[in-house]
Motif scaffolding. Structure first.
Motif, PDB file in Angstrom:
ATOM      1  N   CYS A  15       0.816  -1.225   0.000  1.00 49.21           N
ATOM      2  CA  CYS A  15       0.000   0.000   0.000  1.00 49.21           C
ATOM      3  C   CYS A  15       0.846   1.270   0.000  1.00 49.21           C
ATOM      4  CB  CYS A  15      -0.952  -0.004   1.197  1.00 49.21           C
ATOM      5  SG  CYS A  15      -2.270  -1.221   1.035  1.00 49.21           S
ATOM      6  N   VAL A  16       2.120   1.155   0.262  1.00 51.41           N
ATOM      7  CA  VAL A  16       3.021   2.306   0.193  1.00 51.41           C
ATOM      8  C   VAL A  16       3.730   2.347  -1.167  1.00 51.41           C
ATOM      9  CG1 VAL A  16       5.121   3.334   1.175  1.00 51.41           C
ATOM     10  CG2 VAL A  16       3.336   2.460   2.686  1.00 51.41           C
ATOM     11  N   THR A  17       4.203   1.207  -1.653  1.00 51.17           N
ATOM     12  CA  THR A  17       5.001   1.209  -2.885  1.00 51.17           C
ATOM     13  C   THR A  17       4.161   1.445  -4.140  1.00 51.17           C
ATOM     14  OG1 THR A  17       4.899  -1.209  -2.952  1.00 51.17           O
ATOM     15  CG2 THR A  17       6.888  -0.212  -2.003  1.00 51.17           C
ATOM     16  N   GLY A  22       2.853   4.934  -8.703  1.00 50.41           N
ATOM     17  CA  GLY A  22       1.853   5.752  -9.393  1.00 50.41           C
ATOM     18  C   GLY A  22       2.208   7.221  -9.397  1.00 50.41           C
ATOM     19  N   LEU A  23       2.755   7.712  -8.289  1.00 51.26           N
ATOM     20  CA  LEU A  23       3.171   9.109  -8.211  1.00 51.26           C
ATOM     21  C   LEU A  23       4.269   9.412  -9.227  1.00 51.26           C
ATOM     22  CD1 LEU A  23       3.042  11.843  -6.625  1.00 51.26           C
ATOM     23  CD2 LEU A  23       4.863  10.900  -5.192  1.00 51.26           C
ATOM     24  N   GLY A  24       5.263   8.530  -9.301  1.00 50.45           N
ATOM     25  CA  GLY A  24       6.328   8.714 -10.281  1.00 50.45           C
ATOM     26  C   GLY A  24       5.789   8.694 -11.705  1.00 50.45           C
ATOM     27  N   LEU A  25       4.893   7.767 -11.972  1.00 55.58           N
ATOM     28  CA  LEU A  25       4.285   7.668 -13.297  1.00 55.58           C
ATOM     29  C   LEU A  25       3.472   8.918 -13.623  1.00 55.58           C
ATOM     30  CD1 LEU A  25       3.736   5.854 -15.758  1.00 55.58           C
ATOM     31  CD2 LEU A  25       1.826   4.888 -14.485  1.00 55.58           C
ATOM     32  N   GLY A  63       7.207   2.501 -20.451  1.00 50.15           N
ATOM     33  CA  GLY A  63       7.499   1.201 -19.846  1.00 50.15           C
ATOM     34  C   GLY A  63       8.854   1.181 -19.162  1.00 50.15           C
ATOM     35  N   GLY A  64       9.837   1.816 -19.765  1.00 51.55           N
ATOM     36  CA  GLY A  64      11.162   1.906 -19.148  1.00 51.55           C
ATOM     37  C   GLY A  64      11.132   2.697 -17.861  1.00 51.55           C
ATOM     38  N   LYS A  65      10.360   3.752 -17.854  1.00 53.90           N
ATOM     39  CA  LYS A  65      10.242   4.559 -16.637  1.00 53.90           C
ATOM     40  C   LYS A  65       9.588   3.754 -15.511  1.00 53.90           C
ATOM     41  CE  LYS A  65      10.125   9.068 -18.832  1.00 53.90           C
ATOM     42  NZ  LYS A  65      10.616   8.634 -20.132  1.00 53.90           N
ATOM     43  N   ILE A  66       8.558   2.997 -15.845  1.00 56.04           N
ATOM     44  CA  ILE A  66       7.889   2.162 -14.843  1.00 56.04           C
ATOM     45  C   ILE A  66       8.867   1.107 -14.305  1.00 56.04           C
ATOM     46  CG2 ILE A  66       6.090   0.422 -14.497  1.00 56.04           C
ATOM     47  CD1 ILE A  66       4.395   2.042 -16.543  1.00 56.04           C
ATOM     48  N   LEU A  67       9.564   0.434 -15.195  1.00 51.47           N
ATOM     49  CA  LEU A  67      10.509  -0.597 -14.754  1.00 51.47           C
ATOM     50  C   LEU A  67      11.656   0.003 -13.947  1.00 51.47           C
ATOM     51  CD1 LEU A  67      10.683  -2.915 -17.883  1.00 51.47           C
ATOM     52  CD2 LEU A  67       9.785  -3.479 -15.635  1.00 51.47           C
ATOM     53  N   GLY A  68      12.191   1.129 -14.399  1.00 49.43           N
ATOM     54  CA  GLY A  68      13.283   1.781 -13.672  1.00 49.43           C
ATOM     55  C   GLY A  68      12.868   2.182 -12.274  1.00 49.43           C
ATOM     56  N   VAL A  98      13.577  11.333 -12.680  1.00 45.68           N
ATOM     57  CA  VAL A  98      13.106  12.504 -13.417  1.00 45.68           C
ATOM     58  C   VAL A  98      14.295  13.386 -13.833  1.00 45.68           C
ATOM     59  CG1 VAL A  98      11.770  14.644 -13.199  1.00 45.68           C
ATOM     60  CG2 VAL A  98      10.831  12.485 -12.339  1.00 45.68           C
ATOM     61  N   ILE A  99      15.216  13.613 -12.905  1.00 44.34           N
ATOM     62  CA  ILE A  99      16.394  14.436 -13.203  1.00 44.34           C
ATOM     63  C   ILE A  99      17.190  13.829 -14.349  1.00 44.34           C
ATOM     64  CG2 ILE A  99      18.646  15.164 -12.285  1.00 44.34           C
ATOM     65  CD1 ILE A  99      17.157  15.513  -9.542  1.00 44.34           C
ATOM     66  N   VAL A 100      17.422  12.525 -14.300  1.00 41.30           N
ATOM     67  CA  VAL A 100      18.201  11.869 -15.362  1.00 41.30           C
ATOM     68  C   VAL A 100      17.475  11.970 -16.695  1.00 41.30           C
ATOM     69  CG1 VAL A 100      19.053   9.635 -16.188  1.00 41.30           C
ATOM     70  CG2 VAL A 100      19.512  10.356 -13.845  1.00 41.30           C
ATOM     71  N   PHE A 101      16.155  11.805 -16.701  1.00 41.15           N
ATOM     72  CA  PHE A 101      15.414  11.916 -17.963  1.00 41.15           C
ATOM     73  C   PHE A 101      15.578  13.311 -18.572  1.00 41.15           C
ATOM     74  CE2 PHE A 101      11.655  13.151 -20.382  1.00 41.15           C
ATOM     75  CZ  PHE A 101      11.683  12.191 -21.384  1.00 41.15           C
ATOM     76  N   TYR A 102      15.456  14.347 -17.748  1.00 44.12           N
ATOM     77  CA  TYR A 102      15.561  15.700 -18.302  1.00 44.12           C
ATOM     78  C   TYR A 102      17.002  16.076 -18.627  1.00 44.12           C
ATOM     79  CZ  TYR A 102      10.618  16.277 -18.059  1.00 44.12           C
ATOM     80  OH  TYR A 102       9.276  16.122 -18.296  1.00 44.12           O
ATOM     81  N   LEU A 103      17.983  15.488 -17.951  1.00 42.81           N
ATOM     82  CA  LEU A 103      19.385  15.651 -18.374  1.00 42.81           C
ATOM     83  C   LEU A 103      19.590  14.996 -19.739  1.00 42.81           C
ATOM     84  CD1 LEU A 103      21.452  15.072 -15.113  1.00 42.81           C
ATOM     85  CD2 LEU A 103      21.302  17.183 -16.453  1.00 42.81           C
ATOM     86  N   PHE A 104      19.015  13.822 -19.903  1.00 48.42           N
ATOM     87  CA  PHE A 104      19.034  13.127 -21.190  1.00 48.42           C
ATOM     88  C   PHE A 104      18.430  14.012 -22.268  1.00 48.42           C
ATOM     89  CE2 PHE A 104      16.450   9.896 -23.734  1.00 48.42           C
ATOM     90  CZ  PHE A 104      17.481   9.520 -24.577  1.00 48.42           C
ATOM     91  N   GLU A 105      17.322  14.643 -21.957  1.00 48.44           N
ATOM     92  CA  GLU A 105      16.660  15.557 -22.891  1.00 48.44           C
ATOM     93  C   GLU A 105      17.582  16.725 -23.266  1.00 48.44           C
ATOM     94  OE1 GLU A 105      13.616  17.588 -25.121  1.00 48.44           O
ATOM     95  OE2 GLU A 105      13.829  15.506 -24.554  1.00 48.44           O
ATOM     96  N   LEU A 106      18.291  17.260 -22.277  1.00 52.69           N
ATOM     97  CA  LEU A 106      19.164  18.413 -22.520  1.00 52.69           C
ATOM     98  C   LEU A 106      20.462  18.061 -23.237  1.00 52.69           C
ATOM     99  CD1 LEU A 106      18.833  20.301 -19.119  1.00 52.69           C
ATOM    100  CD2 LEU A 106      17.952  21.044 -21.346  1.00 52.69           C
ATOM    101  N   LEU A 107      21.003  16.884 -22.967  1.00 53.06           N
ATOM    102  CA  LEU A 107      22.339  16.547 -23.464  1.00 53.06           C
ATOM    103  C   LEU A 107      22.372  15.853 -24.820  1.00 53.06           C
ATOM    104  CD1 LEU A 107      23.947  15.370 -20.094  1.00 53.06           C
ATOM    105  CD2 LEU A 107      24.217  17.583 -21.259  1.00 53.06           C
ATOM    106  N   THR A 108      21.247  15.360 -25.263  1.00 57.28           N
ATOM    107  CA  THR A 108      21.242  14.676 -26.560  1.00 57.28           C
ATOM    108  C   THR A 108      21.112  15.693 -27.691  1.00 57.28           C
ATOM    109  OG1 THR A 108      18.848  14.357 -26.430  1.00 57.28           O
ATOM    110  CG2 THR A 108      20.247  12.542 -25.666  1.00 57.28           C
ATOM    111  N   PRO A 109      21.608  15.333 -28.878  1.00 56.69           N
ATOM    112  CA  PRO A 109      21.487  16.250 -30.021  1.00 56.69           C
ATOM    113  C   PRO A 109      20.067  16.303 -30.594  1.00 56.69           C
ATOM    114  CG  PRO A 109      22.606  14.236 -30.670  1.00 56.69           C
ATOM    115  CD  PRO A 109      22.385  14.153 -29.187  1.00 56.69           C
TER     116      PRO A 109
END
Length: 144
Positions: A15-17, A22-25, A63-68, A98-109
């Protein structure tokens, strides 16, 4: 009696996890400029290859975000000293995903947030792999 205590503990942690996952998603769903679930749902129209590919890219990405996040939460459950500790590590894990995803967004061409709705499956798959790698790394960093 010990079995009953284990079942209660299982249910409490469940009930906690699940809400943490869901919050992360929800955070990802509300911060992207497109609706992942709409893209996935509309991907059933095989007469439009862009829609089909956008659905595939969005499914990989989400799906990757959910698994991660699940990997991080599983480690948090294993290493937590109690429910508060679990919640703290779960929130830290979500924040860093979330931070890594948006760093990925910023650092990719390329812009991930533009490529996925255009149907770039390669970007969705790359994002999937990044989310899993991030989840594994964050999970290994959780210890007490």
């Amino acid at each position: 009696m010990a079995q009953f205590d284990s079942i209660v503990n299982f249910l409490i942690y469940l009930c906690v996890t699940v809400p943490l996952l869901g919050l992360g998603l929800l955070f990802f769903i509300f911060t992207t400029p497109y609706s992942e679930f709409k893209l996935i749902r509309d991907g059933g129209d095989l007469s439009d290859p862009v829609k089909a590919n956008a659905a595939r890219a969005a499914a990989y990405d989400l799906g990757g975000k959910i698994l991660g996040q699940t990997i991080v939460l599983a480690s948090a459950v294993y290493h937590s000293l109690g429910l508060i500790d679990l919640v703290i590590w779960g929130l830290v894990g979500i924040a860093f995903q979330v931070i890594v995803f948006y760093l990925f967004e910023l650092l990719t061409p390329f812009r991930v947030l533009k490529e996925i709705p255009k149907g770039n499956v390669s970007v969705g798959l790359f994002s999937f792999c990044l989310s899993i790698a991030t989840g594994l790394l964050l999970a290994s960093l959780i210890s007490y």
